[in-house]
Design a protein around this motif. Structure first.
Motif, PDB file in Angstrom:
ATOM      1  N   LYS A 253       0.912  -1.173   0.028  1.00 60.25           N
ATOM      2  CA  LYS A 253       0.106  -0.067  -0.157  1.00 60.25           C
ATOM      3  C   LYS A 253       0.872   1.235   0.059  1.00 60.25           C
ATOM      4  O   LYS A 253       1.987   1.196   0.500  1.00 60.25           O
ATOM      5  CB  LYS A 253      -0.752  -0.003   1.346  1.00 60.25           C
ATOM      6  CG  LYS A 253      -1.879  -1.261   1.407  1.00 60.25           C
ATOM      7  CD  LYS A 253      -3.054  -1.080   0.580  1.00 60.25           C
ATOM      8  CE  LYS A 253      -3.828  -2.416   0.698  1.00 60.25           C
ATOM      9  NZ  LYS A 253      -4.048  -2.802   2.036  1.00 60.25           N
TER      10      LYS A 253
ATOM     11  N   GLN C 162      -9.386  -1.262   6.264  1.00 62.10           N
ATOM     12  CA  GLN C 162      -9.947  -0.611   5.050  1.00 62.10           C
ATOM     13  C   GLN C 162     -10.965  -1.567   4.486  1.00 62.10           C
ATOM     14  O   GLN C 162     -11.112  -2.668   4.866  1.00 62.10           O
ATOM     15  CB  GLN C 162      -8.800  -1.008   3.958  1.00 62.10           C
ATOM     16  CG  GLN C 162      -7.296  -0.190   4.325  1.00 62.10           C
ATOM     17  CD  GLN C 162      -7.388   0.979   3.664  1.00 62.10           C
ATOM     18  OE1 GLN C 162      -8.446   1.568   2.854  1.00 62.10           O
ATOM     19  NE2 GLN C 162      -6.309   1.805   3.528  1.00 62.10           N
ATOM     20  N   ASN C 164     -12.021  -3.511   1.205  1.00 61.23           N
ATOM     21  CA  ASN C 164     -11.492  -3.955   0.118  1.00 61.23           C
ATOM     22  C   ASN C 164     -12.464  -4.184  -1.146  1.00 61.23           C
ATOM     23  O   ASN C 164     -11.974  -4.272  -1.961  1.00 61.23           O
ATOM     24  CB  ASN C 164     -10.526  -5.020   0.328  1.00 61.23           C
ATOM     25  CG  ASN C 164      -9.059  -4.685   0.459  1.00 61.23           C
ATOM     26  OD1 ASN C 164      -8.577  -3.789  -0.121  1.00 61.23           O
ATOM     27  ND2 ASN C 164      -8.408  -5.458   1.357  1.00 61.23           N
ATOM     28  N   HIS C 301     -12.585  -2.017  -4.235  1.00 62.11           N
ATOM     29  CA  HIS C 301     -11.271  -1.091  -3.947  1.00 62.11           C
ATOM     30  C   HIS C 301      -9.905  -1.543  -4.499  1.00 62.11           C
ATOM     31  O   HIS C 301      -9.094  -0.562  -5.037  1.00 62.11           O
ATOM     32  CB  HIS C 301     -11.088  -1.111  -2.282  1.00 62.11           C
ATOM     33  CG  HIS C 301     -10.316   0.066  -1.758  1.00 62.11           C
ATOM     34  ND1 HIS C 301      -9.849   0.192  -0.517  1.00 62.11           N
ATOM     35  CD2 HIS C 301      -9.691   0.925  -2.547  1.00 62.11           C
ATOM     36  CE1 HIS C 301      -9.077   1.362  -0.317  1.00 62.11           C
ATOM     37  NE2 HIS C 301      -8.955   1.769  -1.607  1.00 62.11           N
ATOM     38  N   ASP C 451      -7.316  12.868   5.223  1.00 62.38           N
ATOM     39  CA  ASP C 451      -7.900  11.605   5.942  1.00 62.38           C
ATOM     40  C   ASP C 451      -8.083  11.785   7.224  1.00 62.38           C
ATOM     41  O   ASP C 451      -9.293  11.414   7.420  1.00 62.38           O
ATOM     42  CB  ASP C 451      -6.581  10.478   5.900  1.00 62.38           C
ATOM     43  CG  ASP C 451      -6.324  10.122   4.418  1.00 62.38           C
ATOM     44  OD1 ASP C 451      -5.188   9.676   4.576  1.00 62.38           O
ATOM     45  OD2 ASP C 451      -7.100  10.335   3.615  1.00 62.38           O
ATOM     46  N   ASN C 462     -11.653   4.199  11.709  1.00 61.69           N
ATOM     47  CA  ASN C 462     -10.797   3.700  10.521  1.00 61.69           C
ATOM     48  C   ASN C 462     -12.071   3.546   9.251  1.00 61.69           C
ATOM     49  O   ASN C 462     -13.212   3.932   9.592  1.00 61.69           O
ATOM     50  CB  ASN C 462     -10.419   2.555  10.636  1.00 61.69           C
ATOM     51  CG  ASN C 462     -11.411   1.282  10.751  1.00 61.69           C
ATOM     52  OD1 ASN C 462     -12.341   1.179  10.209  1.00 61.69           O
ATOM     53  ND2 ASN C 462     -10.966   0.498  12.115  1.00 61.69           N
ATOM     54  N   TRP C 463     -11.492   3.401   8.042  1.00 59.50           N
ATOM     55  CA  TRP C 463     -12.395   3.598   6.879  1.00 59.50           C
ATOM     56  C   TRP C 463     -13.601   2.636   6.749  1.00 59.50           C
ATOM     57  O   TRP C 463     -14.588   2.963   6.220  1.00 59.50           O
ATOM     58  CB  TRP C 463     -11.537   3.181   5.446  1.00 59.50           C
ATOM     59  CG  TRP C 463     -10.510   4.218   5.797  1.00 59.50           C
ATOM     60  CD1 TRP C 463      -9.160   3.883   5.671  1.00 59.50           C
ATOM     61  CD2 TRP C 463     -10.137   5.710   5.541  1.00 59.50           C
ATOM     62  NE1 TRP C 463      -8.367   5.075   5.746  1.00 59.50           N
ATOM     63  CE2 TRP C 463      -9.000   6.102   5.526  1.00 59.50           C
ATOM     64  CE3 TRP C 463     -11.357   6.582   5.391  1.00 59.50           C
ATOM     65  CZ2 TRP C 463      -8.539   7.369   5.338  1.00 59.50           C
ATOM     66  CZ3 TRP C 463     -11.252   7.864   5.216  1.00 59.50           C
ATOM     67  CH2 TRP C 463      -9.691   8.231   5.432  1.00 59.50           C
ATOM     68  N   THR C 464     -13.554   1.516   7.596  1.00 58.56           N
ATOM     69  CA  THR C 464     -14.521   0.547   7.512  1.00 58.56           C
ATOM     70  C   THR C 464     -15.874   1.154   8.098  1.00 58.56           C
ATOM     71  O   THR C 464     -16.952   0.645   7.932  1.00 58.56           O
ATOM     72  CB  THR C 464     -14.172  -0.810   8.219  1.00 58.56           C
ATOM     73  OG1 THR C 464     -13.953  -0.720   9.748  1.00 58.56           O
ATOM     74  CG2 THR C 464     -12.944  -1.515   7.546  1.00 58.56           C
TER      75      THR C 464
END
Lengths: 298, 319, 558
Positions: A253, C162, C164, C301, C451, C462-464
């Motif tokens: 990443k 994340q 995905n 993603h 971010d 976090n992003w989830t």
């Protein structure tokens, strides 16, 4: 004595037309080559954006480094060169020999054999039967699988034969009267006169051999010492593509210096094409009339 | 008064048989030279044809060839009853014909013109450049083509709009009517240089005396090209033409696969793509083999006809 | 005479060279060195693209020292998985460990894989890797278990940061401009995009693109599968399953599909959707995304990771995207996130060519022990990560730099990416995640200012958290798409699936691109074509049958 004729108006017109055409042609053809060259020297992530034309925007040698940074490289290069040299020499010679036999107008089996060969161009068993055959002949995990299967190409044979048909019959006839056998005639008389077409076929075969990787993958992937340059490059290219969500843990990443398929492909193309481009000038000098060399006039 | 030539031989059969043996003896070297080739080609090119049996079975890779369930010509029936297959044959033939025509005209034309270039350096330079596209992979080439034809950023659209030929950019890939042309032009661009190599080699074998004779007759450069050079490579042209006619069913795979999309798929899919989708991808080797046999039959029929035609026209032929 | 001599001698030389070369490299791979004390070597093949590690890779050798085994990985090149497996089967020789991808069923049919069920008990890490239900799912009709599904396992707790998979994505810059609104429906989503585009017709000097849909070849699933999510169903992929009646229905004919594509049709005619989107190749798609002017897309993603990297490289972080779980009806619950799917259709198997089955299984077993997991993902202590006084792992800036450097990773890290592993979770100490990027400290180190702004504005860690909470358990039939890989060519449902794909590829772009007043008639044409040219009923029936079978066998629990 051939006098010189003044260039007539139509000649000048003709020459200029050709000149203009060639210039346009060179531009249209050269641009994509230069573009590929530029992309190959451009940073992978950056080239993904598009918009690169003739010059790299973010110069890097990374793509070439990735290509050359390969533990198998020397061995692969050695195998590739070997198969190209040996394969080309054998193929050209043997194909020419067969072409000679089939160019003899009064040969008893000419028609049948010609058809026998032409047919091979249009029929095929498919990948799996051929694979099974190679296995049966112990040609898997074997260097010979690069040489043996393709020894006679019907297409090349016909090209050479067509050329031989254009040579005057008197050559062979007078040699026969002198008591020469067919094999000697082939080697001593016909072969030297076929230089242009032999050079052409040699070029075709050499390029095929040099670019071949599918057979390396199919038959020899279990033997790292038999890998070819193209196969190694193919593997490097495959590794840089993203095929699905499963392997993303591997995908670094936020990678700073990633190579992408686009830039890598460009570098691989340049590296592969360069030897051929260098080879060609050597073959070009054979593209002179074989007849004037032999000094035979009808 | 015509003379009748009677066959006075009482035993014609024995005579011809003897003739055959005598001829074979005369051509002993040639026959000996051919035998290894025949054996070789038989092994490498003809034995795999056993695989054609797969087309008549419901082939599963696990078991041996002779251990499979037979299904006769079912696979062929499936093939021909699929409306897509007919479409796909049409696409393949049309694209092939376009490629063939364009390719021939351009390769031959280019060879002829290149031969007329008088500056040695320019000639060599142009020739080297001309075959470079052959080395670019189709992925790179189609990428470039897609960029050049892009509605938003492509140079073609920019020129057309700039010259007021059209008012809005055209999305060349969204409309079926452009596809075959794009494929044809791309093919020509990529292969014209490489394809001209054979013709250039053939041109070198033309007897220079013919040029001198034409010159004496007052022919200019253009006339010489038309009446000496072109006929001089006639046999090469014919042979290549016949061989390529046989290849019409192999219009290709990569170009159409890479440039095609959902909107143009009716005209973009070739036989090879069809085989990949409905044959290999579904592990249906039988279908794939059946399609292969179909292609071979078409090819052989076509070259046979072409060869016959060449024979009656008195030209060089394949067999 | 001289010339013939020359030619003959050349031929002889050639033959000599050939025989020399034939001599080198004839033997096929070693399967495993036998004697103890030596490190065993196993060959492995994975039917997907991947990177070969060099022999002198540091951690490969460190791990080899520790477990006494090395696994040499080979990847798919130049052929599809099915082609490659087909050839392997025809040849009858296989590497020791094999993941056949799409071709796994063919391998099972060919008897290439060894049954494993009797051996698993000897290897606790492998046994505990999957739940008993999951092992049952892997069992074939003949009672044998032939492969181990290596993905989708979570150890102890879900620590993913994340997302995905698939979602509707929107640029951070757009959210910021609108002051971080809550977006849950398609209408709200496109509304926001329209407003932003009207106010910002250009990004960095190039025209703004409102919405992009990837349609290239096999990647086109994001064009056709949103209806299932929009109707509130999870990613069963090939159909939506009605919980009460346990029937499978294809989602191309449901009312949500029509509503969604009508919406897309509207947006296309308003100029929000890129007019090239249906003809662009994957490369062109990536290129457009990399310019930072695409405000939103619906995609998975991993498809645009390269584009994200490019934007980061250009310091355009605010132009990267966050996921949104949208539905059509605001009252419907979205299910974009699920517990990682367990695909019982494929996995790692041991082939019948393997001469040391127990050795191979032991190696795989060892690779799942916490110590080796640490070596696989974190690396060596102090060299690749440090431990603080509370026992938490962390990395220094330099170590992080290394982990981001492709070359360094290739030469040093050995993750065995296609052997059994954990998608998320903690090591046994309970405080360190298995994967470094999920460790809180490491995750936070990856966040840029934009971010942090976005996450803070919504109060997410976090992003989830942008998407729905992961349910405790998935339904027993989930994911139904794994059933499709076991279908063979002579089954009508297989043909139906391929045909439906072709029809959708052709009609969905058409439906979106026609003028608004032609939408209804075109949509009806599309639906008719779908029903008449593809055997949709056979397809749905086959899936329904499978759903019922899975419920019966596996009941509750995953």
């Amino acid at each position: 004595m051939v006098g010189f004729r003044r260039r007539s108006k139509s000649d000048i017109f003709f020459d200029s037309l050709i000149g203009i055409f060639m210039v346009i042609f060179v531009i249209v053809t050269l641009y994509p080559i230069l573009n590929t060259l530029a992309v190959s020297f451009n940073d992978g992530i950056d080239s993904v954006r598009g918009g690169i034309y003739l010059l790299p925007r973010m110069f890097t040698l990374k793509n070439y480094q990735t290509v050359f940074h390969n533990q198998n490289l020397i061995q692969a290069a050695f195998i590739s060169v070997s198969r190209t040299v040996i394969g080309t020499a054998l193929q050209v010679f043997l194909t020419a020999m067969l072409a000679y036999v089939l160019s003899r107008k009064d040969y008893l089996f000419k028609k049948q054999l010609s058809f026998f060969y032409v047919l091979t161009m249009y029929v095929g068993g498919g990948m799996i039967p051929v694979y099974v055959l190679m296995k049966y002949l112990h040609l898997t995990n074997n260097f010979l699988v690069y040489i043996l299967p393709g020894l006679i190409s019907a297409f090349n044979m016909i090209v050479i034969r067509t050329f031989m048909n254009g040579l005057p019959d008197s050559l062979v006839e007078s040699a026969k009267i002198d008591g020469a056998g067919d094999f000697r005639i082939f080697i001593q008389i016909i072969l030297p006169l076929c230089k242009p077409v032999l050079a052409t076929v040699a070029l075709f075969v050499a390029v095929d051999q040099w670019n071949a990787w599918f057979d390396a993958m199919l038959y020899n992937s279990a033997s790292p010492s038999l890998t070819t340059l193209q196969y190694e490059l193919m593997k490097v290219l495959s590794a840089s593509t993203q095929q699905g969500s499963s392997g993303t843990i591997d995908m670094v990443k936020n990678a700073g210096n990633m190579v992408t398929p686009k830039s890598l492909r460009a570098a691989i193309t340049i590296v592969t094409a360069l030897p051929i481009v260098c080879l060609y000038p050597f073959l070009q000098r054979y593209f002179v009339s074989g007849l004037t060399i032999g000094g035979v006039k009808e | 008064m015509e003379l009748e030539v009677k066959n006075i031989n009482p035993n014609p059969e024995i005579k011809t048989k003897n003739n055959l043996m005598k001829n074979m003896k005369k051509q002993k070297t040639l026959i000996l030279m051919s035998i290894p080739f025949v054996i070789y080609t038989f092994i490498f090119n003809y034995t795999p044809l056993v695989g054609w049996l797969m087309a008549f079975q419901k082939f599963k890779p696990a078991k041996s060839l002779f251990d499979q369930t037979w299904c006769g010509i079912d696979q062929f029936k499936i093939l021909f009853s699929d409306p897509n297959f007919i479409k796909v044959i049409r696409n393949t033939l049309c694209m092939s014909l376009i490629n063939l025509t364009l390719g021939f005209i351009c390769s031959i034309g280019f060879a002829l013109l290149l031969n007329e270039v008088r500056l040695m350096f320019a000639k060599k330079f142009v020739q080297t450049i001309s075959y470079l596209p052959h080395f670019l992979s189709w992925i790179i080439v189609t990428g470039i083509v897609a960029d050049v034809l892009s509605p938003e950023t492509g140079i073609i659209n920019q020129i057309l709009v700039g010259l007021h030929i059209i008012s809005q950019p055209i999305n060349f890939f969204a409309d079926t009517k452009y596809f075959w042309g794009i494929v044809g032009l791309t093919n020509v661009w990529k292969e014209v240089g490489w394809g001209s190599i054979i013709y250039l080699a053939a041109i070198t074998s033309i007897n220079p005396d013919l040029y001198e004779a034409a010159e004496i007759d007052g022919a200019g450069r253009f006339k010489k090209m038309l009446h000496v050079t072109l006929p001089g490579i006639k046999s090469t042209i014919f042979i290549l033409l016949i061989m390529n006619i046989g290849n019409i069913v192999n219009a290709g795979f990569e170009v159409q696969y890479l440039l095609g999309n959902g909107l143009v798929q009716d005209v973009s899919q070739t036989i090879d793509i069809f085989v990949l989708k409905y044959g290999i991808s579904l592990n249906n080797y039988s279908l794939a083999t059946a399609a292969g046999i179909f292609k071979s039959v078409i090819s052989v029929t076509l070259i046979y006809i072409a060869n016959r035609f060449a024979k009656s026209a008195g030209e060089e032929r394949l067999f | 005479m001289r010339k013939s001599k020359l030619i003959v001698s050349m031929l002889l030389a050639g033959t000599l060279a050939v025989s020399l070369l034939t001599g080198c490299g004839g033997s096929s791979q070693e399967t495993s060195a036998s004697s103890d004390g030596k490190i065993k070597e196993f060959s492995a093949f994975f039917a997907t693209a991947g990177k070969e590690l060099p022999d002198n890779n540091r951690l490969k050798n460190v791990i080899a020292e520790k477990i006494g085994a090395k696994i040499n990985e080979q990847w798919l090149t130049g052929q599809t998985a099915k082609e490659r497996i087909g050839v392997m089967i025809a040849g009858g020789e296989y590497p020791d460990i094999i993941d056949g991808g799409d071709g796994t069923q063919a391998l099972v049919d060919a008897g290439a894989l060894i049954p494993l069920e009797d051996k698993i008990d000897k290897y606790p890490n492998i046994k505990n890797f999957l739940t008993p239900t999951q092992w049952e799912k892997l069992r074939k009709e003949d009672g044998h278990i032939y492969f181990i599904q290596q993905f989708g396992q979570i150890r102890n707790k879900d620590t993913q940061v994340q997302h995905n998979d698939e979602a509707f994505w929107i640029q951070k810059a757009v959210l910021e401009w609108a002051n971080y609104p809550k977006i849950t429906t398609i209408d709200q989503y496109f509304d926001l995009i329209e407003k932003y585009k009207a106010a910002n017709p250009q990004v960095n000097g190039q025209p703004t693109i409102g919405f992009e849909v990837l349609s290239d070849d096999w990647r086109y699933f994001c064009l056709e599968n949103p209806p299932q999510f929009l109707a509130g169903y999870p990613n069963d992929g090939k159909a939506i399953i009605d919980k009460s009646t346990l029937t499978a229905k294809n989602y191309n004919t449901i009312p949500e599909a029509q509503k969604y594509f009508k919406k897309l049709n509207d947006e296309y005619n308003k100029g929000i959707i890129d007019q090239e989107t249906f003809t662009a190749s994957y490369d062109q798609y990536t290129s457009k995304l990399s310019t930072g002017r695409v405000l939103g897309m619906v995609d998975q993603h991993w498809e645009f990771l390269t584009a994200e990297n490019s934007l980061k490289q250009q310091h355009l972080d605010e132009r990267t995207w966050v996921p949104l779980g949208l539905t059509i009806d605001p009252n419907v619950k979205a299910q974009y996130r699920a517990k990682p799917a367990f695909n019982a259709g494929g996995g790692i198997g041991i082939s019948k060519s393997c001469k040391d089955v127990d050795g191979a299984l032991k190696a795989i077993n060892d690779l799942l022990s916490p110590d080796v997991l640490t070596l696989r993902y974190w690396g060596e202590k102090d060299k690749d990560y440090k431990v603080d006084d509370k026992g938490l792992f962390y990395r220094t800036d330099e170590q992080r730099e290394n982990a981001r450097n492709q070359d360094w990773v290739n030469a040093n890290m050995c993750m065995y990416t296609y052997l059994p592993q954990y998608t998320a979770g903690y090591l046994d100490d309970g405080i360190n995640t298995i994967l470094p990027e999920q460790q809180q400290t490491e995750f936070e180190a990856t966040l840029t200012d934009s971010d942090k702004k976005v996450l803070n504005a919504y109060g997410f860690k976090n992003w989830t958290e942008f998407l729905n909470q992961v349910p405790e358990e998935n339904e027993p039939w989930y994911p139904i798409y794994s059933a499709c890989s076991t279908w063979s060519a002579d089954q009508p449902e297989q043909m139906a699936m391929q045909k439906m794909d072709d029809i959708k590829k052709q009609w969905l772009p058409k439906v979106i691109m026609v003028k608004p007043n032609e939408f209804d008639s075109t949509w009806n044409q599309y639906q008719t074509t779908l029903i008449t040219q593809a055997d949709v009923k056979a397809y749905e029936d086959a899936l329904t049958k499978e759903v019922k079978r899975r419920v019966e066998k596996f009941g509750k629990g995953n």
